[in-house]
Scaffold this active site. Structure first.
Site, PDB file in Angstrom:
ATOM      1  N   ARG A 106      14.151  -2.397   0.014  1.00 21.64           N
ATOM      2  CA  ARG A 106      12.888  -1.840   0.012  1.00 21.64           C
ATOM      3  C   ARG A 106      12.640  -0.792  -0.764  1.00 21.64           C
ATOM      4  NH1 ARG A 106       7.918  -0.960   4.191  1.00 21.64           N
ATOM      5  NH2 ARG A 106       8.155  -3.059   4.000  1.00 21.64           N
ATOM      6  N   ASP A 228      -4.893  -6.707   3.538  1.00 17.55           N
ATOM      7  CA  ASP A 228      -4.617  -5.865   3.550  1.00 17.55           C
ATOM      8  C   ASP A 228      -4.747  -4.644   2.599  1.00 17.55           C
ATOM      9  OD1 ASP A 228      -1.834  -4.439   2.866  1.00 17.55           O
ATOM     10  OD2 ASP A 228      -0.948  -5.458   1.452  1.00 17.55           O
TER      11      ASP A 228
END
Ligand code: CP
Ligand code: NVA
Length: 309
Positions: A106, A228
């Site tokens: 990530r 989101d």
């Protein structure tokens, strides 16, 4: 057909068959886990997990998932790795490949993940970049399939920022023949290349990908409402400005009423109640955000088993 040894950087790189292999195996592994049946598909294998950004779901679901598959995962904070002190990604990739059977990363730059995958001898899984969040979007269509029984012909409405999440969702919807209507403020459209890639797949699957700036129009007759955060990781300083721009792009009761009566609500989480979504909608019957969060575990176990098994 065999995904062993492949990377998962973008859903666009997967064939339709590979997408369904992941979804079907995830369903099988979820059922096995619920029955308490052993499923050690990665016995003795190891996953290195590099994190340049914070995480709750991704870290815990990958780590627990590896354990349930009979392997183990190592949490590698970029702050503690030599990568944080300037060791090149291409060297890190080759060194880690000598120790572990797969790498999850990530980070900010998508190019960094592409470079890591190029130099690594083991599968690399994208656990979120500024461009894409493929493990989440695969989980999202899995969750839709669980709740709706099918994917093809359904309509998703995405309301909010044109970020990594919607880029990956366009890829996912286009693969499986779902329509996606995206409503963002002007100047906050999804990534143009991701859009073009999705359009290319949509030409085969028959899905429609629509970009616009009207949340209610996007939500009309939708089977799935998705939102989101307005400021993603790395954009924290822009939040105050974004709050003004994104006013009107909130998933609230009025917006949900524009969708089909049995529409489900998804959010990758973490959610900012009162910003992109109201507390009322987060907590309503149609919200399946915690099923969605759980499904990260099952879908990623399927991904790891297929790539690293
Ligand atoms: N949705 C998601 O990726 O959550 P985390 O940032 O907590 O991993
Ligand atoms: N768009 C969000 C997703 C978090 C899971 C971010 O990148 O911060």
């Amino acid at each position: 057909m065999n995904m062993k040894g492949k990377d998962l950087l973008s859903i666009h790189d997967l064939s339709v068959d590979e997408v369904y292999q992941i979804l079907n195996l995830a369903k099988d592994l979820k059922a096995k886990q619920k029955r308490g049946e052993e499923h050690h598909l990665l016995k003795g294998k190891t996953l290195g997990m590099i994190f340049q950004k914070a995480s709750t779901r991704t870290r815990v679901s990958f780590e627990v998932g590896m354990w349930q598959l009979g392997g183990m995962a190592l949490f590698l904070s970029a702050n503690d790795l030599q990568i944080g002190r300037g060791e090149p990604v291409k060297d890190t990739a080759r060194v880690l490949s000598r120790y572990v059977d797969g790498i999850m990363i990530r980070t900010f730059s998508h190019d960094e993940v592409v470079e890591l995958a190029h130099y690594a001898d083991v599968p690399v899984i994208n656990g979120l970049t500024d461009l894409l969040h493929p493990c989440q979007a695969l989980t999202d269509i899995f969750t839709v399939m669980e709740h709706k029984g099918e994917l093809k012909g359904l309509k998703m409405a995405y309301i909010g920022d044109g970020n990594n999440m919607v880029n990956a969702l366009m890829h996912a919807c286009a693969k499986v023949g779902m329509d996606i209507a995206v409503a963002t403020p002007e100047g906050y459209a999804p990534n143009a290349q991701s859009m073009a890639e999705a359009q290319a797949d949509a030409a085969f699957s028959g899905s429609k990908i629509l970009l616009g700036h009207d949340p209610l129009a996007a939500a009309a007759d939708a089977d799935v409402i998705y939102t989101d955060v307005w400021a993603s990781m790395g954009q924290e300083k822009e939040l105050a400005a974004r709050m003004k721009v994104f006013h009107g792009f909130q998933v609230n009761r009025e917006l949900l009423n524009a969708a089909k009566p049995d529409a489900i609500v998804l959010h990758c989480l973490p959610a900012h109640r009162g910003e992109e979504i109201t507390d009322e909608v987060m907590e309503c019957e149609q919200s399946v955000v915690f099923d969605e969060a759980e499904n990260r575990l099952h879908v990623q176990k399927a991904i790891m088993a297929l790539l690293m098994g």
